[in-house]
Design a protein around this motif. Structure first.
Motif, PDB file in Angstrom:
ATOM      1  N   MET A   1      63.911   8.742 118.707  1.00 23.17           N
ATOM      2  CA  MET A   1      64.335   9.934 117.996  1.00 23.17           C
ATOM      3  C   MET A   1      63.207  10.418 117.077  1.00 23.17           C
ATOM      4  SD  MET A   1      67.358  10.437 115.161  1.00 23.17           S
ATOM      5  CE  MET A   1      66.474   9.428 113.996  1.00 23.17           C
TER       6      MET A   1
ATOM      7  N   ALA B   1      60.464  12.016 119.070  1.00 23.47           N
ATOM      8  CA  ALA B   1      60.840  13.355 119.523  1.00 23.47           C
ATOM      9  C   ALA B   1      60.725  14.366 118.383  1.00 23.47           C
ATOM     10  CB  ALA B   1      62.261  13.344 120.089  1.00 23.47           C
ATOM     11  N   VAL B   2      61.104  13.962 117.189  1.00 27.61           N
ATOM     12  CA  VAL B   2      60.964  14.851 116.032  1.00 27.61           C
ATOM     13  C   VAL B   2      59.497  15.180 115.793  1.00 27.61           C
ATOM     14  CG1 VAL B   2      61.208  14.986 113.517  1.00 27.61           C
ATOM     15  CG2 VAL B   2      63.111  14.164 114.910  1.00 27.61           C
TER      16      VAL B   2
ATOM     17  N   GLY C   1      58.291  17.751 117.995  1.00 31.78           N
ATOM     18  CA  GLY C   1      58.951  19.040 117.830  1.00 31.78           C
ATOM     19  C   GLY C   1      60.040  19.287 118.855  1.00 31.78           C
ATOM     20  N   GLU C   2      60.549  18.230 119.478  1.00 37.42           N
ATOM     21  CA  GLU C   2      61.583  18.364 120.494  1.00 37.42           C
ATOM     22  C   GLU C   2      62.945  18.052 119.864  1.00 37.42           C
ATOM     23  OE1 GLU C   2      60.180  15.711 123.494  1.00 37.42           O
ATOM     24  OE2 GLU C   2      58.550  17.045 124.070  1.00 37.42           O
ATOM     25  N   ALA C   3      63.534  19.085 119.266  1.00 37.96           N
ATOM     26  CA  ALA C   3      64.761  18.911 118.493  1.00 37.96           C
ATOM     27  C   ALA C   3      65.934  18.450 119.356  1.00 37.96           C
ATOM     28  CB  ALA C   3      65.121  20.219 117.791  1.00 37.96           C
ATOM     29  N   ILE C   4      66.091  19.010 120.535  1.00 39.67           N
ATOM     30  CA  ILE C   4      67.220  18.642 121.394  1.00 39.67           C
ATOM     31  C   ILE C   4      67.116  17.177 121.802  1.00 39.67           C
ATOM     32  CG2 ILE C   4      68.383  19.115 123.575  1.00 39.67           C
ATOM     33  CD1 ILE C   4      68.711  21.311 121.476  1.00 39.67           C
ATOM     34  N   GLU C   5      65.920  16.750 122.190  1.00 38.07           N
ATOM     35  CA  GLU C   5      65.740  15.347 122.561  1.00 38.07           C
ATOM     36  C   GLU C   5      65.992  14.436 121.364  1.00 38.07           C
ATOM     37  OE1 GLU C   5      62.453  12.256 124.416  1.00 38.07           O
ATOM     38  OE2 GLU C   5      61.985  14.378 124.371  1.00 38.07           O
ATOM     39  N   ALA C   6      65.552  14.854 120.185  1.00 37.04           N
ATOM     40  CA  ALA C   6      65.789  14.061 118.973  1.00 37.04           C
ATOM     41  C   ALA C   6      67.285  13.911 118.712  1.00 37.04           C
ATOM     42  CB  ALA C   6      65.101  14.712 117.775  1.00 37.04           C
ATOM     43  N   LEU C   7      68.031  14.980 118.902  1.00 31.69           N
ATOM     44  CA  LEU C   7      69.479  14.906 118.704  1.00 31.69           C
ATOM     45  C   LEU C   7      70.131  13.994 119.732  1.00 31.69           C
ATOM     46  CD1 LEU C   7      70.312  18.602 117.809  1.00 31.69           C
ATOM     47  CD2 LEU C   7      70.350  16.614 116.296  1.00 31.69           C
TER      48      LEU C   7
ATOM     49  N   ARG D   1      69.517  10.545 118.644  1.00 28.27           N
ATOM     50  CA  ARG D   1      70.335  10.258 117.458  1.00 28.27           C
ATOM     51  C   ARG D   1      71.746   9.845 117.875  1.00 28.27           C
ATOM     52  NH1 ARG D   1      73.290  14.066 113.709  1.00 28.27           N
ATOM     53  NH2 ARG D   1      73.655  12.824 111.868  1.00 28.27           N
TER      54      ARG D   1
END
Length: 187
Positions: free
Chosen positions: A108, A111-112, A115-121, A124
């Motif tokens: 996570m 990914a943050v 800059g890959e917000a969807i992957e980070a979520l 998470r």
């Protein structure tokens, strides 16, 4: 070029009105393109035409379709999941859920940083699910230990009353009798 552009050493052929990028530029385009950069992006970066790049790639055999297929490893070599998988030798039964939660948390964060917000979520949610699963497993194990402890205590108490199986209340096997009466096992 004399106008101060990036490639001053580009040649113009007499009478053609076109210039050809030096071989070093084409080599850099080839490396970036084969590394995964899109053709338009590689052309913009190095100042070459898209059609020229596609023609050269076709002529020289460095189109992506010309390359042998190699399945890419889904894990980054620095990924904690690769290290965990190597450590357990692929035996998933040896993996602790807290370790999986830690791997998900690290992915996570990675990914943050990209800059890959969807992957980070997504990571998470995986992290939260692994933590919840481990908490539930811990509660279940604590309950099992408590039950075993209570059963061991009850077994010890039964053994202290007597080895003959009498319950200690009236000297009979679970049948309460009035004082002075004989306890019988028959009902």
């Amino acid at each position: 070029m004399a106008d101060g552009s990036r490639y001053d050493d580009m040649e113009t052929r007499p009478g053609e009105g076109r210039w050809t990028a030096p071989e070093e530029v084409w080599a850099a385009v080839r490396v970036d393109y084969l590394a995964g950069m899109s053709a338009p992006e590689a052309c913009r970066r190095y100042g070459v035409g898209l059609t020229a790049m596609r023609l050269r790639a076709s002529r020289e055999g460095w189109r992506r379709t010309d390359q042998p297929w190699i399945p890419r490893s889904r894990l980054d070599p620095d990924d904690e999941g690769a290290e965990l998988e190597a450590r357990v030798g692929g035996n998933l039964d040896r993996v602790d859920l807290r370790e999986l939660a830690w791997v998900a948390h690290r992915r996570m964060l990675r990914a943050v940083m990209r800059g890959e917000a969807i992957e980070a979520l997504r990571w998470r949610r995986v992290h939260a699910a692994m933590e919840a699963e481990q908490d539930e497993l811990d509660r279940f194990l604590e309950q099992e230990e408590a039950i075993q402890y209570m059963q061991a205590g009850a077994d010890a108490a039964d053994g202290a009353d007597g080895a003959d199986g009498a319950d200690g209340a009236d000297g009979a096997d679970g049948i309460f009798s009035q004082p002075g009466e004989q306890a019988t096992g028959d009902l």
